[in-house]
Every structure is written in C-alpha cells, then in structure tokens.
Design an enzyme around this catalytic site. Structure first.
Site, PDB file in Angstrom:
ATOM      1  CG  HIS A  64      -6.282   2.244   0.792  1.00 23.80           C
ATOM      2  ND1 HIS A  64      -5.137   2.801   0.268  1.00 23.80           N
ATOM      3  CD2 HIS A  64      -5.865   1.227   1.612  1.00 23.80           C
ATOM      4  CE1 HIS A  64      -4.081   2.147   0.731  1.00 23.80           C
ATOM      5  NE2 HIS A  64      -4.495   1.187   1.539  1.00 23.80           N
ATOM      6  CB  CYS A  86      -0.937   0.003   1.199  1.00 23.01           C
ATOM      7  SG  CYS A  86      -1.963  -1.468   1.289  1.00 23.01           S
TER       8      CYS A  86
HETATM    9  N1  COA Z   1     -16.534   2.079   4.502  1.00 20.58           N
HETATM   10  C1  COA Z   1     -17.795   2.522   4.296  1.00 20.58           C
HETATM   11  N2  COA Z   1     -18.707   1.846   3.540  1.00 20.58           N
HETATM   12  C2  COA Z   1     -18.294   0.704   2.976  1.00 20.58           C
HETATM   13  C3  COA Z   1     -17.000   0.196   3.149  1.00 20.58           C
HETATM   14  C4  COA Z   1     -16.111   0.929   3.943  1.00 20.58           C
HETATM   15  N3  COA Z   1     -14.868   0.482   4.154  1.00 20.58           N
HETATM   16  N4  COA Z   1     -16.881  -0.970   2.469  1.00 20.58           N
HETATM   17  C5  COA Z   1     -18.073  -1.181   1.877  1.00 20.58           C
HETATM   18  N5  COA Z   1     -18.923  -0.179   2.175  1.00 20.58           N
HETATM   19  C6  COA Z   1     -20.335  -0.039   1.763  1.00 20.58           C
HETATM   20  C7  COA Z   1     -20.509  -0.259   0.275  1.00 20.58           C
HETATM   21  O1  COA Z   1     -20.484   0.952  -0.431  1.00 20.58           O
HETATM   22  C8  COA Z   1     -21.899  -0.874   0.225  1.00 20.58           C
HETATM   23  O2  COA Z   1     -22.866   0.141   0.351  1.00 20.58           O
HETATM   24  P1  COA Z   1     -24.241   0.078  -0.475  1.00 20.58           P
HETATM   25  O3  COA Z   1     -24.924  -1.166  -0.006  1.00 20.58           O
HETATM   26  O4  COA Z   1     -24.931   1.354  -0.094  1.00 20.58           O
HETATM   27  O5  COA Z   1     -23.832   0.009  -1.908  1.00 20.58           O
HETATM   28  C9  COA Z   1     -21.954  -1.703   1.510  1.00 20.58           C
HETATM   29  O6  COA Z   1     -21.017  -1.096   2.413  1.00 20.58           O
HETATM   30  C10 COA Z   1     -21.567  -3.159   1.298  1.00 20.58           C
HETATM   31  O7  COA Z   1     -20.421  -3.179   0.481  1.00 20.58           O
HETATM   32  P2  COA Z   1     -19.621  -4.493   0.142  1.00 20.58           P
HETATM   33  O8  COA Z   1     -18.675  -4.167  -0.972  1.00 20.58           O
HETATM   34  O9  COA Z   1     -20.564  -5.637  -0.023  1.00 20.58           O
HETATM   35  O10 COA Z   1     -18.779  -4.704   1.473  1.00 20.58           O
HETATM   36  P3  COA Z   1     -17.884  -5.911   1.822  1.00 20.58           P
HETATM   37  O11 COA Z   1     -18.466  -6.543   3.027  1.00 20.58           O
HETATM   38  O12 COA Z   1     -17.612  -6.778   0.632  1.00 20.58           O
HETATM   39  O13 COA Z   1     -16.493  -5.201   2.187  1.00 20.58           O
HETATM   40  C11 COA Z   1     -14.909  -4.555   3.827  1.00 20.58           C
HETATM   41  C12 COA Z   1     -16.376  -4.446   3.337  1.00 20.58           C
HETATM   42  C13 COA Z   1     -14.745  -3.657   5.039  1.00 20.58           C
HETATM   43  C14 COA Z   1     -14.597  -6.008   4.199  1.00 20.58           C
HETATM   44  C15 COA Z   1     -13.975  -4.084   2.664  1.00 20.58           C
HETATM   45  O14 COA Z   1     -14.252  -2.712   2.403  1.00 20.58           O
HETATM   46  C16 COA Z   1     -12.516  -4.245   3.033  1.00 20.58           C
HETATM   47  O15 COA Z   1     -11.981  -5.334   2.903  1.00 20.58           O
HETATM   48  N6  COA Z   1     -11.847  -3.191   3.468  1.00 20.58           N
HETATM   49  C17 COA Z   1     -10.429  -3.246   3.870  1.00 20.58           C
HETATM   50  C18 COA Z   1      -9.543  -3.084   2.680  1.00 20.58           C
HETATM   51  C19 COA Z   1      -8.099  -3.318   3.059  1.00 20.58           C
HETATM   52  O16 COA Z   1      -7.770  -4.219   3.799  1.00 20.58           O
HETATM   53  N7  COA Z   1      -7.199  -2.512   2.509  1.00 20.58           N
HETATM   54  C20 COA Z   1      -5.784  -2.630   2.761  1.00 20.58           C
HETATM   55  C21 COA Z   1      -5.442  -2.047   4.053  1.00 20.58           C
HETATM   56  S1  COA Z   1      -3.835  -2.467   4.650  1.00 20.58           S
END
Ligand code: COA
Length: 388
Positions: A336, A87
């Site tokens: 991100h 990242c």
């Molecule tokens: N913050 C706010 N809203 C979020 C979000 C976040 N991080 N991630 C997803 N959403 C929202 C989406 O827009 C969607 O909204 P909608 O229903 O109005 O369209 C809803 O939440 C569901 O989204 P979805 O894509 O199905 O979520 P998910 O469960 O597949 O993923 C996480 C959610 C948190 C697991 C994913 O965002 C993630 O893995 N984040 C971490 C990424 C990471 O690790 N990066 C590297 C860092 S070192």
C-alpha cells in the site's frame, strides 16, 4: 460526456525499494504505461498524479511538474497536476483524468500514482499517515489508523458477531493471491494460525491484519474511447466513476461500521454504468486493514450488511469464488504505497479484463470494480471497468 478507455498500464514492484529513488519509480511506471499504450509525448494532452504526502516522505512537493520532467516531457510543456486525497489520492487522480477526457477537453491523458514511504522510519510513517485523520479529534489524542480501524472492527464484532477468525481469513486469502502476483510486496501464502498469533498492533488487529508500509508507483493511459482502437486492440472502457466524502473523524459518522462515502460513491458509479452490484464479476477493494475489506464488500452491496465476515469464510471472494476480491493480493499483500494504490487497482482490473493476469486470472472476467478509500472513509472513489 464522451466514453473513456484505458489503453495502457504500468506498475513497479511494490515493497521496501531501497535501491530505487522516487524519480526512478515514477519513470518506471510511467514509461511502462506509455510503451503499453504505444503513444509518444506529443500525443499526451495532460498528466495527473496522485500522491498523499511526498513532501513528508521524501521531502519533495510540486510533483505534478516533476512527473512530466522525469518522463522526459518538460520541453513539451504538458499540463501536469498533482491530486491529493490521502490514501485515495490515486483513485482521485484517475477520476480527474477520466473527467478531463470525458468532458472533451483532452484526448489522451497519463495518470500516475506514487508514494515512497520507507525513506522515513516506521514511527514517522505512522505519524505522517495520521495527518489524514482528524487532527483535533483523533491524532491529537494519539490515535493512529490501526487504532481507528480497530474501533471499527470491535464495533462490527459487537453488532454483527463478526469473529477474529473471519478477519484473519481476509489476510490469508489476500496473501494467497499476492503469492501469484510478481509485483506484490509479499509473495508468500500465510496460515490462519500465523495471522492469529501475530503481534497485536491495535486489538483486535494484529500485524497480519494490517497493510504494510510500501514504496511503489503505478500509471495508466486514458484515451477518448472513439480513438482508442488507433492505439490498442484491447481497450478497456471506464463505464462508471463515483466519488463521495464524509467526516474526517470516525465519531461524526451515522454508523461507524458503514463507510457512507463508499455507499454513495458506489451508487453514483453503478447508476452511470447502468448496473447493480450483482453484475460485478470481480473487484479490487481498499483492504488497508482486514476489517476494511469486510466493510467494503458490504457497503459496495456484494453481500448483506453484517454478512461480510461469513462471506469470506464461505470462500465467496476467493479467486474461484462467486465474486473474487483483491485478486492482486490487495493492499494487504500487494502493498500500500498510499498515493499509488488507487491507480494500481485500475492496473489490476485492466490486466484481468485483457486476460493478462497470469496465474491469478479470473475466468470470464468482463466487469471489474475498483474501490479506493482515503483515511477511515472520509473520501471514496469507485470505478467500474468493462472490456470493449
Ligand atoms: N504485513 C505482513 N508483514 C509485515 C507487515 C504487514 N503489514 N508489516 C511488516 N511486516 C513484516 C516485515 O516485512 C518484517 O519482516 P522480516 O522481519 O521478515 O523482514 C517484519 O514484519 C517486521 O517489520 P517492521 O517494518 O519492523 O514492522 P513494524 O512493526 O515497523 O510495522 C505495522 C508493522 C503493521 C505497524 C506497519 O506495517 C503499519 O503501520 N501498517 C499500517 C500502515 C497504514 O496505516 N496504512 C494506511 C492505512 S489507512
């Protein structure tokens, strides 16, 4: 070593960009930066691009040359290099571009960062991101980045009494800032209650404590400072650049609540700039999870170790606070796209220092700091920028 300035910036909107290809994102960010800098292809001595895992996310490697081609420069045969550091890939690309100009090798360098993460499903994206953790000691046992940062959060709460509400306030603040940024993935303010009630991803971190999975690209143009005024009347100087590394796995660290790579990279950048943490007016820090922003403001020296949570609830880091942090919305709300993040942070610093940040403009912004982390802290890059 010569002084180096940023003379142009470009950013795409971050988000789930189904209607744009990987190439289109590169072209959009790059052409915006090149137009902003008022340069032409013949002015460019080299290009650098940061991308963590384009091969896994969109099946495309070899993107150094691709970036030059997509920008329309293949017939100019400009040296173009891809840089990878999870990242922190974007921040590393900025540093490589900076070093190449500072050394006197190049006068004008274009730096880009790109990631298109939504072309794979959520589970696969998580798996790809986990390749930046230690395969033998972490990923093999099923731990993912939300899990790793959840361990840091749990330990921080135990050591320093940091509360669940303090973590949540980071997300509330960054979504409030993101609401003022037309390029942010999430432009809606959120309440403390909604963060606390969100689905748990890895306890104590819920959905709203995590940065999202994003598509996007960013680009900047670097130039030898003595030649910058030829292109722009608002150059922004890079006065400090630091980089440090640490163990890939969390358990190998001296203290899992302190990212020593941040401490060392910041020390290097502060020393070069001839400043200390108290001189910084505002910062973009790597808030991949809410706890990461709390650790960052401590490890960068903005607040005492263990007091990061209190600093957030005391509004020290809000837009009108003592040291505004993540004015762009940060990774949490702006999004991100991992390889683009470190470059996008520099874009935000430059907009702020040129007084072009619109509704999120920080008053009297003169010195800004960018902090970009790879993995759970194995790589860190810090840059300090000042209006010329
Ligand atoms: N913050 C706010 N809203 C979020 C979000 C976040 N991080 N991630 C997803 N959403 C929202 C989406 O827009 C969607 O909204 P909608 O229903 O109005 O369209 C809803 O939440 C569901 O989204 P979805 O894509 O199905 O979520 P998910 O469960 O597949 O993923 C996480 C959610 C948190 C697991 C994913 O965002 C993630 O893995 N984040 C971490 C990424 C990471 O690790 N990066 C590297 C860092 S070192």
């Amino acid at each position: 070593m010569r002084d180096v300035a940023v003379i142009g910036v470009g950013l795409t909107k971050f988000g789930e960009l189904w209607d744009k290809s990987f190439r289109q994102l590169i072209a959009e960010a790059g052409s915006k930066a090149i137009l902003d800098a008022k340069i032409e292809g013949k002015d460019i001595d080299a290009m650098y691009v940061g991308s963590m895992s384009s091969g896994r996310f969109v099946d495309q490697e070899h993107i150094g040359a691709l970036v030059a081609e997509v920008s329309g420069f293949s017939s100019l045969h400009i040296p173009s290099t891809r840089v990878e550091g999870a990242c922190a890939s974007g921040g590393l690309a900025v540093r490589e571009g900076y070093l190449s100009v500072a050394s006197g090798m190049n006068d004008v360098v274009v730096v880009g960062g790109i990631e298109k993460m939504n072309d794979v499903g959520g589970g696969e994206a998580t798996e790809i991101l986990a390749t930046a953790s230690d395969q033998e000691w972490e990923a093999f046992f099923g731990v993912t980045f939300p899990g790793i940062y959840a361990m840091i959060a749990t330990r921080h709460m135990h050591e320093y009494g940091t509360t669940r509400e303090e973590l949540a306030q980071v997300a509330v603040k960054n979504h409030a800032n993101g609401a003022l940024n037309p390029c942010a993935q999430y432009q809606t303010p959120i309440s403390l209650e909604s963060v606390l009630k969100a689905t748990i991803v890895a306890s104590p971190l819920g959905l709203m404590d995590c940065s999202p999975v994003s598509d996007g690209a960013a680009s900047i143009v670097l130039c030898a400072a003595e030649k910058a005024k030829k292109y722009t009347n608002k150059p922004v100087k890079i006065i400090g650049s630091g980089q440090a590394s640490d163990t890939l796995a969390l358990h190998g660290r001296r203290d899992i609540c302190t990212l020593d790579a941040t401490v060392y990279a910041a020390k290097m950048a502060y020393k070069q700039a001839g400043i200390s943490a108290k001189d910084v007016d505002f910062a973009e820090v790597h808030d991949c999870f809410t706890i990461a922003e709390i650790c960052a403001i401590e490890d960068l020296g903005f607040v005492e170790k263990g007091k990061g949570g209190q600093a957030i609830t005391n509004h020290i880091t809000t837009l009108d606070g003592q040291i505004p942090v993540n004015t762009s919305g940060g990774l949490k709300a702006k999004g991100h796209p991992v390889g683009a993040t470190g470059v996008a942070q520099i874009v935000e610093l430059v907009l702020q220092l040129r007084g072009e940040a619109g509704k999120r403009q920080v008053k009297d912004a003169k010195l800004g700091l960018a902090h970009n982390v790879g993995g759970s802290g194995a790589t860190c890059v810090v840059h300090i920028l000042e209006a010329m």
